[in-house]
Design a protein around this motif. Structure first.
Motif, mmCIF file in Angstrom:
data_model
loop_
_atom_site.group_PDB
_atom_site.id
_atom_site.type_symbol
_atom_site.label_atom_id
_atom_site.label_comp_id
_atom_site.label_asym_id
_atom_site.label_seq_id
_atom_site.Cartn_x
_atom_site.Cartn_y
_atom_site.Cartn_z
ATOM 1 N N ILE A 136 5.228 -1.153 11.576
ATOM 2 C CA ILE A 136 5.805 -0.775 10.277
ATOM 3 C C ILE A 136 4.840 0.121 9.514
ATOM 4 O O ILE A 136 3.653 0.164 9.804
ATOM 5 C CB ILE A 136 6.117 -2.020 9.410
ATOM 6 N N ASN A 137 5.423 0.788 8.526
ATOM 7 C CA ASN A 137 4.589 1.545 7.600
ATOM 8 C C ASN A 137 4.013 0.564 6.584
ATOM 9 O O ASN A 137 4.758 -0.021 5.793
ATOM 10 C CB ASN A 137 5.443 2.602 6.901
ATOM 11 N N PRO A 138 2.724 0.368 6.614
ATOM 12 C CA PRO A 138 2.129 -0.652 5.749
ATOM 13 C C PRO A 138 2.221 -0.307 4.270
ATOM 14 O O PRO A 138 1.978 -1.141 3.424
ATOM 15 C CB PRO A 138 0.665 -0.685 6.209
ATOM 16 N N GLU A 139 2.595 0.950 3.989
ATOM 17 C CA GLU A 139 2.682 1.346 2.590
ATOM 18 C C GLU A 139 4.105 1.261 2.066
ATOM 19 O O GLU A 139 4.400 1.729 0.972
ATOM 20 C CB GLU A 139 2.093 2.752 2.412
ATOM 21 N N ASP A 140 4.972 0.663 2.857
ATOM 22 C CA ASP A 140 6.367 0.555 2.419
ATOM 23 C C ASP A 140 6.825 -0.898 2.525
ATOM 24 O O ASP A 140 7.060 -1.428 3.605
ATOM 25 C CB ASP A 140 7.247 1.451 3.314
ATOM 26 N N VAL A 141 6.968 -1.522 1.392
ATOM 27 C CA VAL A 141 7.324 -2.944 1.377
ATOM 28 C C VAL A 141 8.693 -3.185 2.009
ATOM 29 O O VAL A 141 8.948 -4.228 2.602
ATOM 30 C CB VAL A 141 7.260 -3.516 -0.066
ATOM 31 N N TYR A 142 9.578 -2.174 1.920
ATOM 32 C CA TYR A 142 10.929 -2.389 2.454
ATOM 33 C C TYR A 142 10.910 -2.509 3.974
ATOM 34 O O TYR A 142 11.739 -3.182 4.564
ATOM 35 C CB TYR A 142 11.869 -1.272 2.005
ATOM 36 N N GLU A 143 9.964 -1.823 4.610
ATOM 37 C CA GLU A 143 9.870 -1.975 6.072
ATOM 38 C C GLU A 143 9.435 -3.400 6.418
ATOM 39 O O GLU A 143 9.923 -3.998 7.374
ATOM 40 C CB GLU A 143 8.869 -0.964 6.651
ATOM 41 N N TYR A 144 8.521 -3.930 5.599
ATOM 42 C CA TYR A 144 8.092 -5.315 5.824
ATOM 43 C C TYR A 144 9.271 -6.259 5.619
ATOM 44 O O TYR A 144 9.529 -7.145 6.438
ATOM 45 C CB TYR A 144 6.936 -5.645 4.872
ATOM 46 N N ILE A 145 10.009 -6.012 4.534
ATOM 47 C CA ILE A 145 11.150 -6.883 4.227
ATOM 48 C C ILE A 145 12.221 -6.768 5.314
ATOM 49 O O ILE A 145 12.821 -7.764 5.731
ATOM 50 C CB ILE A 145 11.718 -6.536 2.836
ATOM 51 N N ALA A 154 -8.187 -0.276 3.640
ATOM 52 C CA ALA A 154 -7.567 -1.596 3.452
ATOM 53 C C ALA A 154 -7.379 -1.869 1.959
ATOM 54 O O ALA A 154 -6.341 -2.396 1.539
ATOM 55 C CB ALA A 154 -8.432 -2.677 4.085
ATOM 56 N N ILE A 155 -8.364 -1.478 1.166
ATOM 57 C CA ILE A 155 -8.266 -1.692 -0.284
ATOM 58 C C ILE A 155 -7.098 -0.889 -0.852
ATOM 59 O O ILE A 155 -6.279 -1.408 -1.614
ATOM 60 C CB ILE A 155 -9.591 -1.305 -0.976
ATOM 61 N N ALA A 156 -7.018 0.378 -0.421
ATOM 62 C CA ALA A 156 -5.936 1.223 -0.934
ATOM 63 C C ALA A 156 -4.580 0.640 -0.563
ATOM 64 O O ALA A 156 -3.659 0.577 -1.392
ATOM 65 C CB ALA A 156 -6.077 2.635 -0.370
ATOM 66 N N ARG A 157 -4.466 0.187 0.685
ATOM 67 C CA ARG A 157 -3.157 -0.335 1.110
ATOM 68 C C ARG A 157 -2.840 -1.661 0.445
ATOM 69 O O ARG A 157 -1.686 -1.954 0.137
ATOM 70 C CB ARG A 157 -3.103 -0.432 2.637
ATOM 71 N N THR A 165 -1.617 -0.803 -2.999
ATOM 72 C CA THR A 165 -0.228 -0.345 -2.934
ATOM 73 C C THR A 165 0.695 -1.542 -2.744
ATOM 74 O O THR A 165 1.710 -1.680 -3.429
ATOM 75 C CB THR A 165 -0.059 0.623 -1.742
ATOM 76 N N ALA A 166 0.315 -2.407 -1.820
ATOM 77 C CA ALA A 166 1.155 -3.576 -1.524
ATOM 78 C C ALA A 166 1.287 -4.480 -2.745
ATOM 79 O O ALA A 166 2.375 -4.977 -3.055
ATOM 80 C CB ALA A 166 0.564 -4.350 -0.346
#
Lengths: 595, 548
Positions: free
Chosen positions: B126-135, B243-246, B249-250
């Motif tokens: 998944i794209n770690p910068e996109d919460v919708y992909e995680y969801i 990791a901090i940046a992501r 964002t998360a």
């Protein structure tokens, strides 16, 4: 169970076993506290338990007290634990005598020694060093780990404390005291791993820090990482200069502690022997700082009454203690109008010595050397303060500590214990019980009250002992009835306690009339320049009892009845708190940075 | 994702980024757009695939084609050949070193064949910068389930029964830690995530945070609910900027969607997380040191007890769990304790992520079920030793562990079997040594690390590690005597016995285990004039004030 500390007295009793000896102990007690019950001594180094002061160093970092915790039948699961912080639990079995434990303890000291300068012979802590004592106690015969040693320059920047980081064993006692008791936060761990030691932030020179030089760090340092600036040689030099008239004054707390350096019981009063020793060492006159203390009371009591009658700033804060003065300058610069403007007793004495005494005896003040013997390290720095010099001369030229005096007496070959008693010289030698109690917390304010009472009421004070002003607590609040007025008194010893009171004053929550503050817990008897108590605070308590005993022995117990003081005012100073007195005996403070 | 025909996933973990994967990503985007394929092809920035040796990695779905060592100029061929013409770019396919055939599918690659991904399940997907992909892949469902359908005790019971143990190195049962913290009576509790990964060569926590940050946030919220905390802290080393940046964002996305903050999922459970940055001191991974550091104090450990669960952050009950531990939690909640407990050995359940490094073909990050053998990891997954050299030993547990030799290769690995072999699980660093490595130098390498990283608080840690290092230096310089070897051994056991915290208690393990398995190499350095065992000379990183 006899020796179990008070704090565990209501705890549930549990059974433990130390070296096959069964033992009933209260739950929560440490192995270290339990062991001596069965005649087992566990060595310690970083550990410090000054429960009277609430000072506990529980870093568990030196690992000198490791003992073996036995795990049932499986010897492989035994492990070593530090006795100082490991608490007993029901059924616990401890062995202090296994090879594994003995080796671990010995090697812990061996490792410390492998990174410690080999200079015991010339070290200021020779024979007073706890690391040295441990090396003997744990039978260290060789150091198998020769390698790199710490190599930092000594810090001689301040006029009071010498920091020799190469001798720092990183026990952090100083840091705990500086942070938790004195709340100054000057000392803390610096560097990492092998390069770690304790010092001021970014290891700036001590003189640039906000250190008050209270010397409590010196008092608890097990090695010579922190010691006082040594001034013994300067005194010998002055004594051997034929052009100099060298006078000495001794603070009230010296006479109840000096004997310890010669093997006497703590609390032995050695005033007479001390005077004899000083005379034999060649001082031209041996005087008593107590005289300066009586003088301080004359001024301070006058100032107190002046402030009360004229609705000036209250409370008044005593300022006999130079560490406390430096503390308020750094930490509460907005409150600098609150303390009394009186100089401290030994500085007042120095001033009188170089004016009144010089004139009276026809001695050029330039040739007078005033030596103060103080229980204090901060007094060394105080004597160098620019505003306390007059005519380009320090009012007090040299300050040495009780310990330094002891060293000089030994060096002079004087058999102290068999000395006869002598009296202080006159005219600056008459003193009162009021000035003697300056040496313990609460004493200055009690002395001031003895005088203020009679001056404010015009009545004679029959019972001079104000029990409500006596006690070892850090902060004490009391009320004294004087005529139709209740005087609210606060007493704080220890700078952390001082901070509590100062915050109350700053926030307008205090309604005291007068407050006494001493930087060292218990007052000057527990000063940074006193003989090392090595973690046994009972010693300080005994000195305190001796101070009150000395007060009781005095015929005159009120400062304003000191005839020589009265004569001084009559002949020279004029009115207490008057013009000349103000010029000579009062000072001012300055705002300092907080680092 | 639904409207597009093809997904091109570009690894943007730290390793691949260092090999210009960001440029690959940019080029793919530009070329796809130029060819008019912008609508049809979605180019996705993902977290770490684990196969760092072969980075940058690009994967094309649904074709399931796995490209390795992709350079920015290869972007053109991927679009023109693969996407437009439907022909795989042969030269970018992975070739197994021992065979001559190129492998196109990920699951056919030996590196991935034996892996089992739980903690890393979303990394590289998944794209770690996109919460919708995680969801979209079930993210935050576990949190919803936990706080709306389960009691706090049920959550704890599930984690306990799963058998999950702390992945940071200690292996303490996670559910039990939560239970102890929950039992503490206090209005204020804290849930801390230990992201102070510091073992040399280990980067599983970084990969999880870079590749799947929401899984950690979700798990922290679940844990916080269970123990009764409303505040969380992620203690992360400042050297992990990506990791901090992501994570930032998360966190922002999770707060915007109400997945963190007040009244999560409309319940009365509120929880939010702050980041605290560490300065990279290894010792700050020790939980009491970590808490001291969070409080702004010097990063050094305290004596335990009291444990953080009793008196932690500012004196409040605090639960500290590692990143990888957290990453397992959502799956455990969703799939159940039994599913998790079915993986692994009797006392070590689930999977473990290892970072393979040293003399091994496939350097990278692998997740395997507990109970797998070292032989499978090193030879099957890791592809064996390069240049046909002979395997000598493997160090597990980073600087805190010990070496395991040929004879231990077939032991099923779990927390306990590694300790029995004189090593430990640690956070999962695994460094392979071949016949050329001198074991005294290996011990010295690790000691230099722990000596540098020791906080200095306790004598054995401060001075003992230094003396161990100096003694090893003396030995490897050929200046030691047999008595020195004896002294070294004694000191090693003393430091292990007497140090204050885990860092220095385990620091002598590399010495003890190399002395046990390779005593002859130590003796050779003392007795043989020409040191036949290898390099002999070791140039220390820092001057240590000794002539070599």
């Amino acid at each position: 169970m006899a020796g179990s500390p008070e704090k565990y007295k209501d705890r549930k009793k549990i059974q433990i076993k130390i070296n096959d000896e069964d033992l009933t102990v209260p739950e929560g007690i440490t192995i270290l506290e339990s062991a001596h019950e069965v005649g087992v001594k566990i060595p310690t180094l970083c550990h410090l338990d000054l429960h009277d002061l609430q000072l506990y160093n529980k870093t568990a970092s030196c690992r000198v007290c490791m003992v073996e915790l036995v795990d049932g039948g499986n010897q492989n699961r035994n492990k070593l634990v530090p006795a100082c912080v490991t608490k007993a639990y029901e059924g616990m079995t401890i062995r202090t005598d296994t090879l594994r434990a003995i080796n671990a303890r010995r090697m812990a000291v061996e490792l410390l020694l492998s990174n410690h300068p080999n200079e015991c012979f010339t070290c200021p802590k020779n024979l007073e060093c706890e690391l040295q004592a441990l090396a003997e106690e744990l039978n260290v015969r060789e150091i198998r780990w020769e390698g790199e040693r710490m190599d930092y320059p000594k810090d001689f920047s301040s006029d009071a404390i010498v920091k020799d980081s190469n001798k720092c064993i990183y026990c952090r006692r100083c840091e705990t005291g500086c942070n938790e008791i004195q709340t100054c936060g000057i000392l803390s761990g610096i560097g990492r791993g092998f390069n770690a030691f304790v010092g001021p932030f970014a290891n700036i020179p001590m003189v640039e820090s906000s250190c008050t030089y209270c010397g409590q760090c010196v008092q608890v340092c097990p090695t010579a990482a922190l010691t006082e600036v040594y001034h013994v040689d300067k005194v010998w030099e002055a004594l051997n200069d034929p052009d100099k008239h060298v006078i000495v004054q001794t603070a009230p707390a010296i006479r109840v502690a000096l004997g310890e350096l010669f093997g006497m019981e703590a609390g032995t009063i050695v005033t007479g022997k001390m005077v004899t020793a000083l005379k034999r060492m060649g001082f031209d006159a041996v005087f008593d700082t107590d005289f300066g203390a009586d003088l301080t009371i004359m001024e301070e009591a006058s100032e107190l009454i002046y402030r009360i009658k004229n609705n000036k700033t209250l409370p008044i804060l005593t300022n006999c203690c130079p560490a406390w003065v430096k503390f308020i300058e750094h930490q509460f610069p907005e409150l600098l109008h609150v303390p009394s403007t009186c100089k401290s007793p030994h500085i007042m004495f120095g001033t009188i010595a170089k004016t009144y005494y010089a004139e009276k005896n026809g001695i050029d003040p330039d040739n007078i050397v005033v030596v103060s013997i103080m229980p204090c390290i901060a007094k060394k720095a105080e004597a160098k303060r620019p505003e306390l010099t007059k005519d380009e001369h320090n009012n007090v030229d040299i300050v040495i500590t009780t310990r330094e005096l002891g060293a000089m007496i030994k060096e002079a070959g004087i058999e102290f214990n068999s000395l006869p008693d002598s009296e202080f010289d006159r005219p600056l030698g008459e003193t009162t019980g009021a000035s003697v109690i300056f040496g313990t917390a609460g004493g200055v304010i009690e002395a001031a009250i003895r005088t203020a009472y009679e001056w404010m009421t015009g009545e004679t004070l029959e019972n001079v002992e104000f029990e409500q002003l006596r006690g070892m607590e850090g902060v004490r609040k009391a009320t004294v009835r004087i005529g139709d007025q209740d005087l609210k008194i606060g007493i704080a010893s220890g700078l952390g306690n001082a901070r509590v009171i100062l915050e109350e004053i700053r926030d307008g929550k205090a309604d005291y009339h007068a407050i006494e503050i001493m930087a060292c817990p218990g007052g000057c008897i527990g000063g940074g320049g006193q003989p090392y108590h090595h973690g046994n605070h009972e010693i300080v308590k005994k000195r305190r009892e001796a101070i009150y005993e000395e007060d009781r022995r005095k015929k005159i117990r009120k400062s304003h009845e000191n005839q020589e003081i009265l004569e001084l005012y009559r002949e020279y100073l004029g009115e207490p708190f008057g013009e000349l007195a103000h010029k000579l005996l009062h000072t001012h403070f300055e705002e300092r940075e907080r680092i | 994702m639904a409207s597009t025909r093809t997904n091109i996933m570009v690894c943007c973990g730290t390793g691949c980024l260092a090999s210009e994967s960001e440029k690959v990503l940019k080029n793919l985007e530009v070329i796809a757009k130029a060819r008019g394929y912008a609508e049809e092809v979605q180019i996705i920035k993902t977290g770490c695939f684990g196969f760092c040796e072969q980075g940058p990695i690009v994967k094309v779905e649904p074709d399931n084609v796995f490209y390795v060592r992709v350079s920015p100029k290869d972007a053109k061929d991927i679009i023109d050949e693969h996407i437009i013409k439907g022909r795989k770019v042969e030269r970018l396919l992975y070739m197994e070193p021992n065979e001559n055939e190129r492998i196109k599918k990920q699951e056919d690659m030996p590196f991935y064949k034996k892996q089992l991904r739980v903690a890393l399940k979303n990394c590289g997907l998944i794209n770690p910068e996109d919460v919708y992909e995680y969801i979209a892949l079930g993210g935050y469902e576990a949190l919803g389930k936990a706080i709306t359908k389960m009691t706090r005790d049920q959550v704890i019971d599930t984690v306990k029964r799963s058998g999950l143990r702390g992945r940071g190195g200690g292996g303490f049962p996670t559910g039990l830690k939560w239970e102890i913290t929950k039992k503490q009576e206090s209005d204020v509790k804290f849930m801390i995530c230990n992201a102070d990964e510091g073992d040399p060569g280990a980067f599983m926590d970084r990969s999880i945070l870079e590749g799947d940050p929401h899984s950690v946030l979700e798990a922290m919220a679940i844990g916080a609910y269970a123990i009764g905390a409303d505040k969380g802290i992620i203690y992360i080393r400042a050297e992990y900027p990506l990791a901090i940046a992501r994570l930032n964002t998360a966190l922002k996305q999770a707060r915007e969607l109400g997945l963190l903050g007040k009244n999560i999922f409309g319940t009365d459970f509120s929880f939010d997380i702050n980041l605290k940055y560490g300065a990279g001191a290894f010792v700050c991974g020790e939980e009491t040191a970590l808490i001291n550091s969070c409080e702004g104090k010097r990063g050094e450990p305290n004596f335990k007890p009291p444990y953080p669960a009793e008196e932690g952050y500012w004196g409040h009950p605090t639960c500290v769990n590692n990143v990888e531990t957290f990453a397992n939690i959502p799956s455990i909640i969703m799939k159940g304790a039994d599913w998790f407990a079915a993986m692994g050995t009797e006392r070590s359940k689930g999977t473990k992520v290892f970072a393979l490094a040293g003399k091994i073909n496939n350097v990278g990050l692998v997740e395997v079920p507990m109970g797998i053998t070292l032989r499978e990891i090193i030879f099957d997954i890791g592809g064996g030793i390069p240049k046909g050299k002979k395997f000598k030993a493997v160090q597990t547990g980073g600087p805190s562990g010990g070496v395991i030799t040929e004879e231990g290769l077939d032991t099923p690995i779990d927390y306990d079997s590694l300790i029995e072999r004189g090593s430990m699980m640690g956070s999962g660093g695994m460094i392979v040594m071949d016949e050329d490595d001198n074991m005294v130098n290996i011990a010295k390498f690790y000691l230099e690390f722990t000596m540098d990283e020791a906080c200095g608080r306790c004598g054995p840690g401060r001075i003992g590690t230094k003396r161990l290092f100096e003694m090893l230096h003396k030995i490897s310089s050929g200046k030691a005597t047999m008595a020195d070897l004896d002294a070294l051994k004694q000191l090693a056991y003393m430091v292990k016995d007497s140090s204050l915290c885990g860092l220095c208690q385990t620091a002598p393990n590399p010495v003890i285990s190399t002395m046990k398995h390779f005593w002859d190499e130590y003796v050779a350095l003392v007795k043989d004039e020409d040191h036949p065992q290898g390099e002999g000379r070791y140039v220390p990183k820092n001057k240590i004030g000794m002539k070599s």
